[in-house]
Design a protein around this motif. Structure first.
Motif, PDB file in Angstrom:
ATOM      1  N   LYS A   1      -0.772  -5.826  -5.644  1.00  0.00           N
ATOM      2  CA  LYS A   1      -0.570  -6.072  -7.084  1.00  0.00           C
ATOM      3  C   LYS A   1       0.112  -4.870  -7.716  1.00  0.00           C
ATOM      4  N   LEU A   2       1.067  -5.118  -8.602  1.00  0.00           N
ATOM      5  CA  LEU A   2       1.625  -4.019  -9.406  1.00  0.00           C
ATOM      6  C   LEU A   2       0.515  -3.543 -10.337  1.00  0.00           C
ATOM      7  N   ALA A   3       0.356  -2.224 -10.495  1.00  0.00           N
ATOM      8  CA  ALA A   3      -0.761  -1.711 -11.295  1.00  0.00           C
ATOM      9  C   ALA A   3      -0.255  -0.636 -12.252  1.00  0.00           C
ATOM     10  N   GLU A   4       0.294  -1.085 -13.393  1.00  0.00           N
ATOM     11  CA  GLU A   4       0.827  -0.162 -14.412  1.00  0.00           C
ATOM     12  C   GLU A   4      -0.219   0.857 -14.838  1.00  0.00           C
ATOM     13  N   GLU A   5      -1.508   0.439 -14.811  1.00  0.00           N
ATOM     14  CA  GLU A   5      -2.583   1.278 -15.325  1.00  0.00           C
ATOM     15  C   GLU A   5      -2.962   2.409 -14.357  1.00  0.00           C
ATOM     16  N   LEU A   6      -2.520   2.329 -13.103  1.00  0.00           N
ATOM     17  CA  LEU A   6      -2.935   3.346 -12.121  1.00  0.00           C
ATOM     18  C   LEU A   6      -1.970   4.539 -12.110  1.00  0.00           C
ATOM     19  N   ALA A   7      -2.555   5.759 -11.972  1.00  0.00           N
ATOM     20  CA  ALA A   7      -1.727   6.961 -11.866  1.00  0.00           C
ATOM     21  C   ALA A   7      -1.334   7.206 -10.409  1.00  0.00           C
ATOM     22  N   GLU A   8      -2.148   6.670  -9.487  1.00  0.00           N
ATOM     23  CA  GLU A   8      -1.886   6.814  -8.044  1.00  0.00           C
ATOM     24  C   GLU A   8      -2.066   5.451  -7.389  1.00  0.00           C
ATOM     25  N   ASP A   9      -1.402   5.241  -6.257  1.00  0.00           N
ATOM     26  CA  ASP A   9      -1.620   4.002  -5.503  1.00  0.00           C
ATOM     27  C   ASP A   9      -3.046   3.979  -4.973  1.00  0.00           C
ATOM     28  N   VAL A  10      -3.588   2.770  -4.849  1.00  0.00           N
ATOM     29  CA  VAL A  10      -4.905   2.608  -4.217  1.00  0.00           C
ATOM     30  C   VAL A  10      -4.751   1.594  -3.086  1.00  0.00           C
ATOM     31  N   VAL A  11      -5.087   2.027  -1.862  1.00  0.00           N
ATOM     32  CA  VAL A  11      -5.046   1.122  -0.714  1.00  0.00           C
ATOM     33  C   VAL A  11      -6.461   0.999  -0.169  1.00  0.00           C
ATOM     34  N   GLU A  12      -6.966  -0.229  -0.104  1.00  0.00           N
ATOM     35  CA  GLU A  12      -8.331  -0.437   0.384  1.00  0.00           C
ATOM     36  C   GLU A  12      -8.316  -1.346   1.611  1.00  0.00           C
ATOM     37  N   LEU A  13      -9.176  -1.007   2.565  1.00  0.00           N
ATOM     38  CA  LEU A  13      -9.278  -1.796   3.799  1.00  0.00           C
ATOM     39  C   LEU A  13     -10.711  -2.292   3.945  1.00  0.00           C
ATOM     40  N   GLN A  14     -10.834  -3.581   4.245  1.00  0.00           N
ATOM     41  CA  GLN A  14     -12.181  -4.143   4.405  1.00  0.00           C
ATOM     42  C   GLN A  14     -12.762  -3.757   5.764  1.00  0.00           C
ATOM     43  N   GLY A  15     -13.972  -3.258   5.743  1.00  0.00           N
ATOM     44  CA  GLY A  15     -14.637  -2.867   6.993  1.00  0.00           C
ATOM     45  C   GLY A  15     -15.405  -4.026   7.591  1.00  0.00           C
ATOM     46  N   ASN A  16     -16.028  -3.785   8.741  1.00  0.00           N
ATOM     47  CA  ASN A  16     -16.740  -4.867   9.432  1.00  0.00           C
ATOM     48  C   ASN A  16     -17.954  -5.361   8.647  1.00  0.00           C
ATOM     49  N   ASP A  17     -18.467  -4.520   7.714  1.00  0.00           N
ATOM     50  CA  ASP A  17     -19.623  -4.942   6.903  1.00  0.00           C
ATOM     51  C   ASP A  17     -19.194  -5.722   5.656  1.00  0.00           C
ATOM     52  N   GLY A  18     -17.893  -5.964   5.523  1.00  0.00           N
ATOM     53  CA  GLY A  18     -17.415  -6.791   4.411  1.00  0.00           C
ATOM     54  C   GLY A  18     -17.007  -5.988   3.178  1.00  0.00           C
ATOM     55  N   THR A  19     -17.397  -4.724   3.103  1.00  0.00           N
ATOM     56  CA  THR A  19     -17.048  -3.948   1.905  1.00  0.00           C
ATOM     57  C   THR A  19     -15.673  -3.278   2.080  1.00  0.00           C
ATOM     58  N   TYR A  20     -15.024  -3.009   0.924  1.00  0.00           N
ATOM     59  CA  TYR A  20     -13.709  -2.367   0.964  1.00  0.00           C
ATOM     60  C   TYR A  20     -13.858  -0.855   0.829  1.00  0.00           C
ATOM     61  N   ARG A  21     -13.073  -0.114   1.598  1.00  0.00           N
ATOM     62  CA  ARG A  21     -13.091   1.350   1.540  1.00  0.00           C
ATOM     63  C   ARG A  21     -11.672   1.821   1.228  1.00  0.00           C
ATOM     64  N   LYS A  22     -11.568   2.775   0.285  1.00  0.00           N
ATOM     65  CA  LYS A  22     -10.247   3.302  -0.080  1.00  0.00           C
ATOM     66  C   LYS A  22      -9.726   4.205   1.043  1.00  0.00           C
ATOM     67  N   LEU A  23      -8.491   3.996   1.478  1.00  0.00           N
ATOM     68  CA  LEU A  23      -7.930   4.871   2.512  1.00  0.00           C
ATOM     69  C   LEU A  23      -7.702   6.252   1.912  1.00  0.00           C
ATOM     70  N   SER A  24      -7.960   7.274   2.734  1.00  0.00           N
ATOM     71  CA  SER A  24      -7.905   8.648   2.233  1.00  0.00           C
ATOM     72  C   SER A  24      -6.500   9.231   2.405  1.00  0.00           C
ATOM     73  N   GLN A  25      -6.108  10.109   1.482  1.00  0.00           N
ATOM     74  CA  GLN A  25      -4.818  10.814   1.600  1.00  0.00           C
ATOM     75  C   GLN A  25      -4.980  12.002   2.542  1.00  0.00           C
ATOM     76  N   GLU A  26      -6.235  12.256   2.962  1.00  0.00           N
ATOM     77  CA  GLU A  26      -6.532  13.473   3.741  1.00  0.00           C
ATOM     78  C   GLU A  26      -6.337  13.282   5.248  1.00  0.00           C
ATOM     79  N   THR A  27      -6.496  12.059   5.758  1.00  0.00           N
ATOM     80  CA  THR A  27      -6.347  11.886   7.207  1.00  0.00           C
ATOM     81  C   THR A  27      -4.906  11.457   7.519  1.00  0.00           C
ATOM     82  N   ILE A  28      -4.375  11.991   8.608  1.00  0.00           N
ATOM     83  CA  ILE A  28      -2.957  11.764   8.961  1.00  0.00           C
ATOM     84  C   ILE A  28      -2.656  10.270   9.042  1.00  0.00           C
ATOM     85  N   LYS A  29      -3.553   9.530   9.716  1.00  0.00           N
ATOM     86  CA  LYS A  29      -3.305   8.112   9.957  1.00  0.00           C
ATOM     87  C   LYS A  29      -3.285   7.328   8.638  1.00  0.00           C
ATOM     88  N   GLU A  30      -4.277   7.596   7.778  1.00  0.00           N
ATOM     89  CA  GLU A  30      -4.397   6.810   6.540  1.00  0.00           C
ATOM     90  C   GLU A  30      -3.326   7.218   5.515  1.00  0.00           C
TER      91      GLU A  30
END
Ligand code: PMV
Length: 336
Positions: free
Chosen positions: A45-74
């Motif tokens: 979704k385009l998000a005019e209100e956000l200052a930074e992009d947010v990328v979330e990935l659903q885990g095996n428990d069904g909840t979404y976790r925001k990908l970190s800017q700190e790990t090389i892969k994410e």
């Protein structure tokens, strides 16, 4: 603006991409098949209100976790969004949610489905539909994400990624679509943690193996045999090439500096069983990526028997049965 949702398959390489140069360009051609039961669905979704992009990935428990800017892969996901935003010439940030149909972190390459879905979704959200529809251009852009195998997930069926010394000539082409040949990839999951060395590190150290040049030379005839086997629907010819290429790639991994060992005892166990089953007349062949899990390739008529046999082995936690399927495409059910 309405959200955009896309779905992309993972793929199994029959001929493996292993080794790249400073520009992340693959040093050898690779050939793969898309996987029907290993899919990533991504809503953007385009998000005019956000200052930074947010990328979330659903885990095996069904909840979404925001990908970190700190790990090389994410971090690669955020860098890739920036790359596409520059092409679009806009500044609007994005909210992205993504889920996998297969266990995330199950040691099945989720970067292939993940990065092809991310690229397609972001392109469409920014109105760059002409690049999404031009699969050759799309595959080049997907490759820039840092996952070469992801470039093969843009088409359905059987796909070759061409190696070249410049960006413009390294792209994916479709060898045959998903309806061409009914074969199966039964994945035997023996390890569900993905703590292995990231492929990006492995690609860079591949050339340190004294056998790397030899692999580049000896694999040429396998590439030709694999194209022929797909065209002729010849499972024996395909299987021989697949197994030889898996062994060749893992020999490079094990002889690189530092050496990389992805196999576990369960991996060897399955290799031995597959070879035994073949003596009994079953046309099944193993393939192993940068992990311990084993993909067993066979014709559809043998897939249930292969699955039953794999399920009975002590190290096998579960199996995932795949057929060839379509490449990245838009869907109309959104994740949010
Ligand atoms: O797409 P990458 O950069 O994660 O590399 C893929 C490496 C292998 O899965 C081992 C082989 C392949 O061609 O898919």
């Amino acid at each position: 603006m309405k959200p955009i949702t896309v779905q992309a398959p993972a793929n199994i390489a029959f001929i493996k991409y292993w080794g790249n140069n400073e520009d992340n360009l693959p040093l050898n051609n690779s050939i793969s098949m898309t996987l029907s039961r290993c899919q990533t669905t991504t809503t953007v979704k385009l998000a005019e209100e956000l200052a930074e992009d947010v990328v979330e990935l659903q885990g095996n428990d069904g909840t979404y976790r925001k990908l970190s800017q700190e790990t090389i892969k994410e971090k690669k996901a955020y860098e890739h969004i920036n790359r596409i935003r520059m092409i679009a010439g806009v500044t609007t940030k994005l909210h992205v949610k993504s889920t996998n149909s297969f266990p995330t972190d199950a040691g099945i390459a989720s970067s292939a489905s993940g990065f092809s879905a991310l690229t397609a979704g972001v392109l469409l959200a920014y109105g760059l539909r002409e690049i999404f529809e031009d699969k050759l251009q799309l595959s080049k852009l997907v490759r820039l994400s840092g996952s070469g195998s992801a470039a093969r997930s843009v088409y359905g069926g059987y796909v070759e990624l061409l190696a070249h010394m410049n960006h413009d000539n390294s792209y994916a082409v479709q060898l045959a679509d998903e309806h061409h040949w009914d074969i199966a990839d039964v994945i035997a999951i023996i390890k569900t943690k993905s703590k292995e060395t990231p492929t990006s590190e492995g690609h860079r150290s591949a050339v340190t193996s004294p056998y790397f040049e030899t692999r580049l030379n000896e694999m040429q005839q396998r590439i030709i045999a694999t194209r022929d086997a797909i065209r002729e629907r010849d499972i024996e010819k395909l299987g021989r090439a697949i197994e030889a290429d898996t062994i060749s790639m893992h020999a490079i991994m094990m002889t690189s500096v530092p050496p990389l060992f992805y196999w576990e005892s369960g991996t060897i166990e399955i290799i031995k069983h597959v070879r035994e089953w073949r003596k009994g007349g079953l046309g099944a062949f193993f393939s192993i990526d940068a992990g311990a899990n084993v993909h067993v390739i066979c014709e559809k008529k043998d897939a249930e028997e292969v699955q039953k046999k794999l399920t009975g082995l002590p190290h096998v936690q579960k199996t995932i049965m795949n057929a060839p399927t379509q490449g990245v495409h838009e869907v109309d059910t959104h994740l949010f």
